[in-house]
Design an enzyme around this catalytic site. Structure first.
Site, PDB file in Angstrom:
ATOM      1  N   TYR A 175       0.904  -1.191   0.130  1.00  0.00           N
ATOM      2  CA  TYR A 175       0.184  -0.053  -0.146  1.00  0.00           C
ATOM      3  C   TYR A 175       1.019   1.225  -0.059  1.00  0.00           C
ATOM      4  O   TYR A 175       0.578   2.365   0.304  1.00  0.00           O
ATOM      5  CB  TYR A 175      -0.844   0.034   1.117  1.00  0.00           C
ATOM      6  CG  TYR A 175      -2.181  -0.859   0.908  1.00  0.00           C
ATOM      7  CD1 TYR A 175      -2.891  -0.520   0.039  1.00  0.00           C
ATOM      8  CD2 TYR A 175      -2.558  -1.742   2.149  1.00  0.00           C
ATOM      9  CE1 TYR A 175      -4.216  -1.434  -0.329  1.00  0.00           C
ATOM     10  CE2 TYR A 175      -3.899  -2.314   1.969  1.00  0.00           C
ATOM     11  CZ  TYR A 175      -4.481  -2.284   0.513  1.00  0.00           C
ATOM     12  OH  TYR A 175      -5.768  -3.064   0.351  1.00  0.00           O
TER      13      TYR A 175
ATOM     14  N   GLU B  56       2.568  -6.676  -7.794  1.00  0.00           N
ATOM     15  CA  GLU B  56       1.521  -7.310  -6.718  1.00  0.00           C
ATOM     16  C   GLU B  56       1.672  -8.949  -6.575  1.00  0.00           C
ATOM     17  O   GLU B  56       1.815  -9.390  -5.710  1.00  0.00           O
ATOM     18  CB  GLU B  56       0.228  -7.018  -6.503  1.00  0.00           C
ATOM     19  CG  GLU B  56       0.012  -5.347  -6.170  1.00  0.00           C
ATOM     20  CD  GLU B  56      -1.200  -5.116  -6.514  1.00  0.00           C
ATOM     21  OE1 GLU B  56      -1.585  -3.871  -6.079  1.00  0.00           O
ATOM     22  OE2 GLU B  56      -2.261  -5.498  -7.247  1.00  0.00           O
TER      23      GLU B  56
HETATM   24  P1  DAT Z   1      -9.105   0.309  -4.337  1.00  0.00           P
HETATM   25  O1  DAT Z   1      -9.192  -0.762  -3.504  1.00  0.00           O
HETATM   26  O2  DAT Z   1     -10.775   0.206  -5.011  1.00  0.00           O
HETATM   27  O3  DAT Z   1      -8.128   0.063  -5.532  1.00  0.00           O
HETATM   28  P2  DAT Z   1      -7.572   2.532  -3.642  1.00  0.00           P
HETATM   29  O4  DAT Z   1      -6.527   1.771  -4.184  1.00  0.00           O
HETATM   30  O5  DAT Z   1      -7.925   3.881  -3.979  1.00  0.00           O
HETATM   31  O6  DAT Z   1      -9.004   1.500  -3.815  1.00  0.00           O
HETATM   32  O7  DAT Z   1      -7.276   2.251  -2.082  1.00  0.00           O
HETATM   33  C1  DAT Z   1      -7.145   1.346  -1.360  1.00  0.00           C
HETATM   34  C2  DAT Z   1      -7.730   0.835  -0.078  1.00  0.00           C
HETATM   35  O8  DAT Z   1      -7.554   1.906   1.019  1.00  0.00           O
HETATM   36  C3  DAT Z   1      -9.118   0.648  -0.317  1.00  0.00           C
HETATM   37  O9  DAT Z   1      -9.540  -0.619  -0.644  1.00  0.00           O
HETATM   38  C4  DAT Z   1      -9.771   1.210   1.033  1.00  0.00           C
HETATM   39  C5  DAT Z   1      -8.578   2.016   1.465  1.00  0.00           C
HETATM   40  N1  DAT Z   1      -9.051   3.515   1.109  1.00  0.00           N
HETATM   41  C6  DAT Z   1      -8.879   4.317  -0.092  1.00  0.00           C
HETATM   42  N2  DAT Z   1      -9.479   5.520  -0.010  1.00  0.00           N
HETATM   43  C7  DAT Z   1     -10.056   5.596   1.337  1.00  0.00           C
HETATM   44  C8  DAT Z   1     -10.636   6.584   2.060  1.00  0.00           C
HETATM   45  N3  DAT Z   1     -10.902   8.131   1.619  1.00  0.00           N
HETATM   46  N4  DAT Z   1     -10.944   6.466   3.287  1.00  0.00           N
HETATM   47  C9  DAT Z   1     -10.591   5.353   3.940  1.00  0.00           C
HETATM   48  N5  DAT Z   1     -10.186   4.295   3.412  1.00  0.00           N
HETATM   49  C10 DAT Z   1      -9.638   4.370   2.147  1.00  0.00           C
END
Ligand code: DAT
Ligand code: MG
Length: 151
Positions: free
Chosen positions: A51, A128
């Site tokens: 992450y 990944e």
């Molecule tokens: P995705 O899992 O749809 O690819 P992402 O890569 O933008 O989404 O984010 C990774 C994870 O982080 C997501 O599954 C949940 C968390 N996350 C992202 N944006 C967030 C937010 N604004 N508030 C809380 N958790 C969040």
């Protein structure tokens, strides 16, 4: 059409809520091939690498805590346009906004418990997959229904 591999992580809530079978069934029925699958407890170190793009964001600590809190299931799927197909099947990141018929839209209601991760591009998928699996764990084989899933 490009045959692709994508990485999926069924997060701790999917395992704890006994939704692994229901979710994997959707992928199998769609025609996506299981290339690799294992139960694994994500370490803090791996979570922070995985992450990395979210480091510094307000939700980062909670995200790492959630993902490391209990076992997950790591999966590699293969199929035509697999990255985009899986993303569509997952639904929007915030489960409360995800469409019914999607995994998050059918099984989740919060962004912080959104059940599943899926790679967002082919290069991300490669990275990944390499974080979770050794090359020898990725199996090359034909599914007997391939001639009926693909023309
Ligand atoms: P995705 O899992 O749809 O690819 P992402 O890569 O933008 O989404 O984010 C990774 C994870 O982080 C997501 O599954 C949940 C968390 N996350 C992202 N944006 C967030 C937010 N604004 N508030 C809380 N958790 C969040
Ligand atoms: Mg993402």
């Amino acid at each position: 059409m490009a045959r692709e591999r994508t990485f999926v992580l069924l997060k701790p809530d999917a395992v704890q809520r006994a939704l692994v079978g229901a979710i994997v069934e959707r992928f199998e029925r769609r025609g996506l091939k299981l290339v690799a699958m294992k139960t694994t407890k994500v370490s803090r170190e791996l979570a922070e690498t995985y992450y990395l793009e979210h480091k510094g964001k307000p939700f980062f600590a909670a995200l790492v805590k959630y993902i490391t809190s209990a076992p997950s299931v790591a999966i590699v799927l293969e199929g035509d346009e697999a990255v985009a197909v899986v993303r569509k099947m997952m639904g929007k990141t915030n489960a409360a906004e995800a469409e019914p018929g999607t995994i998050r839209g059918d099984f989740g209601i919060q962004i912080g418990r959104n059940l599943i991760h899926g790679s967002d591009s082919v290069p991300t998928a490669k990275r990944e997959i390499g974080l979770f699996f050794a090359p020898a764990e990725l199996l090359d084989y034909a599914r007997v229904d391939e001639a009926w899933v693909y023309e």
